[in-house]
Design an enzyme around this catalytic site. Sequence first.
Site, PDB file in Angstrom:
ATOM      1  N   GLY A  27      50.326  13.979  35.587  1.00 23.58           N
ATOM      2  CA  GLY A  27      50.926  15.117  36.261  1.00 23.58           C
ATOM      3  C   GLY A  27      50.064  15.564  37.413  1.00 23.58           C
ATOM      4  O   GLY A  27      48.873  15.213  37.509  1.00 23.58           O
ATOM      5  N   ASN A  28      50.641  16.348  38.302  1.00 29.19           N
ATOM      6  CA  ASN A  28      49.887  16.809  39.466  1.00 29.19           C
ATOM      7  C   ASN A  28      50.570  18.025  40.078  1.00 29.19           C
ATOM      8  O   ASN A  28      51.790  18.180  39.974  1.00 29.19           O
ATOM      9  CB  ASN A  28      49.765  15.684  40.512  1.00 29.19           C
ATOM     10  CG  ASN A  28      51.071  14.915  40.686  1.00 29.19           C
ATOM     11  OD1 ASN A  28      51.999  15.409  41.299  1.00 29.19           O
ATOM     12  ND2 ASN A  28      51.155  13.727  40.078  1.00 29.19           N
ATOM     13  N   SER A  73      46.879  12.161  44.766  1.00 33.38           N
ATOM     14  CA  SER A  73      47.826  11.724  43.746  1.00 33.38           C
ATOM     15  C   SER A  73      48.725  10.612  44.277  1.00 33.38           C
ATOM     16  O   SER A  73      49.106  10.604  45.459  1.00 33.38           O
ATOM     17  CB  SER A  73      48.703  12.908  43.322  1.00 33.38           C
ATOM     18  OG  SER A  73      49.825  12.455  42.594  1.00 33.38           O
ATOM     19  N   SER A  74      49.109   9.705  43.371  1.00 29.40           N
ATOM     20  CA  SER A  74      50.029   8.625  43.768  1.00 29.40           C
ATOM     21  C   SER A  74      51.413   9.176  44.108  1.00 29.40           C
ATOM     22  O   SER A  74      52.245   8.477  44.674  1.00 29.40           O
ATOM     23  CB  SER A  74      50.148   7.605  42.635  1.00 29.40           C
ATOM     24  OG  SER A  74      50.550   8.272  41.437  1.00 29.40           O
ATOM     25  N   ASP A  75      51.662  10.439  43.776  1.00 29.81           N
ATOM     26  CA  ASP A  75      52.937  11.074  44.109  1.00 29.81           C
ATOM     27  C   ASP A  75      52.881  11.823  45.445  1.00 29.81           C
ATOM     28  O   ASP A  75      53.827  12.539  45.794  1.00 29.81           O
ATOM     29  CB  ASP A  75      53.341  12.048  42.992  1.00 29.81           C
ATOM     30  CG  ASP A  75      53.628  11.324  41.689  1.00 29.81           C
ATOM     31  OD1 ASP A  75      52.901  11.552  40.704  1.00 29.81           O
ATOM     32  OD2 ASP A  75      54.563  10.480  41.677  1.00 29.81           O
ATOM     33  N   HIS A  96      55.173  14.341  33.358  1.00 24.03           N
ATOM     34  CA  HIS A  96      55.952  13.444  32.509  1.00 24.03           C
ATOM     35  C   HIS A  96      56.220  14.146  31.181  1.00 24.03           C
ATOM     36  O   HIS A  96      56.129  13.548  30.117  1.00 24.03           O
ATOM     37  CB  HIS A  96      55.204  12.132  32.271  1.00 24.03           C
ATOM     38  CG  HIS A  96      55.083  11.303  33.506  1.00 24.03           C
ATOM     39  ND1 HIS A  96      54.474  10.070  33.521  1.00 24.03           N
ATOM     40  CD2 HIS A  96      55.468  11.524  34.777  1.00 24.03           C
ATOM     41  CE1 HIS A  96      54.517   9.567  34.748  1.00 24.03           C
ATOM     42  NE2 HIS A  96      55.113  10.438  35.519  1.00 24.03           N
ATOM     43  N   TYR A 228      81.519  33.992   4.933  1.00 23.89           N
ATOM     44  CA  TYR A 228      80.921  34.860   3.917  1.00 23.89           C
ATOM     45  C   TYR A 228      82.032  35.453   3.054  1.00 23.89           C
ATOM     46  O   TYR A 228      82.002  35.416   1.830  1.00 23.89           O
ATOM     47  CB  TYR A 228      80.132  35.962   4.642  1.00 23.89           C
ATOM     48  CG  TYR A 228      79.443  36.951   3.725  1.00 23.89           C
ATOM     49  CD1 TYR A 228      80.063  38.150   3.368  1.00 23.89           C
ATOM     50  CD2 TYR A 228      78.179  36.680   3.222  1.00 23.89           C
ATOM     51  CE1 TYR A 228      79.430  39.041   2.542  1.00 23.89           C
ATOM     52  CE2 TYR A 228      77.530  37.588   2.389  1.00 23.89           C
ATOM     53  CZ  TYR A 228      78.172  38.772   2.038  1.00 23.89           C
ATOM     54  OH  TYR A 228      77.549  39.670   1.212  1.00 23.89           O
TER      55      TYR A 228
HETATM   56  O1  5SP Z   1      54.264   8.269  37.408  1.00 21.56           O
HETATM   57  C1  5SP Z   1      53.144   8.154  37.832  1.00 21.56           C
HETATM   58  C2  5SP Z   1      52.474   6.831  37.860  1.00 21.56           C
HETATM   59  O2  5SP Z   1      53.413   5.844  37.489  1.00 21.56           O
HETATM   60  C3  5SP Z   1      52.379   9.338  38.328  1.00 21.56           C
HETATM   61  O3  5SP Z   1      53.269  10.445  38.373  1.00 21.56           O
HETATM   62  C4  5SP Z   1      51.186   9.640  37.415  1.00 21.56           C
HETATM   63  O4  5SP Z   1      51.581   9.997  36.197  1.00 21.56           O
HETATM   64  C5  5SP Z   1      50.292  10.682  38.029  1.00 21.56           C
HETATM   65  O5  5SP Z   1      49.526   9.970  38.898  1.00 21.56           O
HETATM   66  P1  5SP Z   1      48.313  10.619  39.718  1.00 21.56           P
HETATM   67  O6  5SP Z   1      48.736  11.989  40.188  1.00 21.56           O
HETATM   68  O7  5SP Z   1      47.131  10.712  38.774  1.00 21.56           O
HETATM   69  O8  5SP Z   1      48.099   9.643  40.841  1.00 21.56           O
END
Ligand code: 5SP
Length: 242
Positions: A27-28, A73-75, A96, A228
């Site tokens: 999460g982020n 973050s990857s997002d 998630h 009842y």
């Molecule tokens: O769904 C994904 C990766 O598949 C991301 O949402 C990670 O769960 C969170 O990634 P980071 O924020 O640590 O990069």
Amino acid sequence: MLEQLKQEVYEANMQLPKLGLVSFTWGNVSGIDREKGLYVIKPSGVPYDELKPADMVVVNLAGEVVEGDYNPSSDTPTHTYLYNHFPKIGGIVHTHSPWAVAFAAAKLDIPAMNTTHADTFYTDIPAADALTKDEIEADYEGNTGKTIVKTFEERGLDYEATPGTLVSQHGPFTWGATPAKAVYNAKVLEVVAEEDYHTMQMTMGDSHLPQYLLDKHYYRKHGANAYYGQNNAHSKDHAKRS
Ligand SMILES: O=C(CO)[C@@H](O)[C@H](O)COP(=O)(O)O
């Protein structure tokens, strides 16, 4: 730079495990300074119990890292896309969280079935289309953000009235005027997803129940007193002194 915003975004990120919204680093949270056109986001893969405000990464609205020792973050492409297309939001959350992901995996909207839901999200929380394999591989282009914005445009949804969505086969994204508000919305989304699941089980299950059980559920159709009064020795009729 943006030390105060880093602190605010750090504190919002630390709420995610406290609220039971994340396991590990799934999460982020980010927050934006609209005047500077810069936003702050959690670094990728850093465990919450090791996280510090100084670890936050500063990103511009082109999605480029302006300051930070870690990768964002990857997002980040999704956060960037949403900040560019939802101009009134100040914070974004992605998790998630399990009940929300259950609906996302089923490609099901979270229906507005109670006031808890409606008070925060006004209407059904949409399940935006899942990405194709190619789109996932090219998500650096913001494809996850694109499917979210496309869904809101196609359905005529107001992103301020409905501050969240599911991305099918991925999970929930929520937003708000501040990072803390976006976290609040993320928790409400998870709570109503769980509530809806149980409501759907209790109501949609009837069609599979044998008749004798449906009869026992008579009270559900005619109110508890009817059941009842019909079947309970302590009803008024029995209470009358002969
Ligand atoms: O769904 C994904 C990766 O598949 C991301 O949402 C990670 O769960 C969170 O990634 P980071 O924020 O640590 O990069």
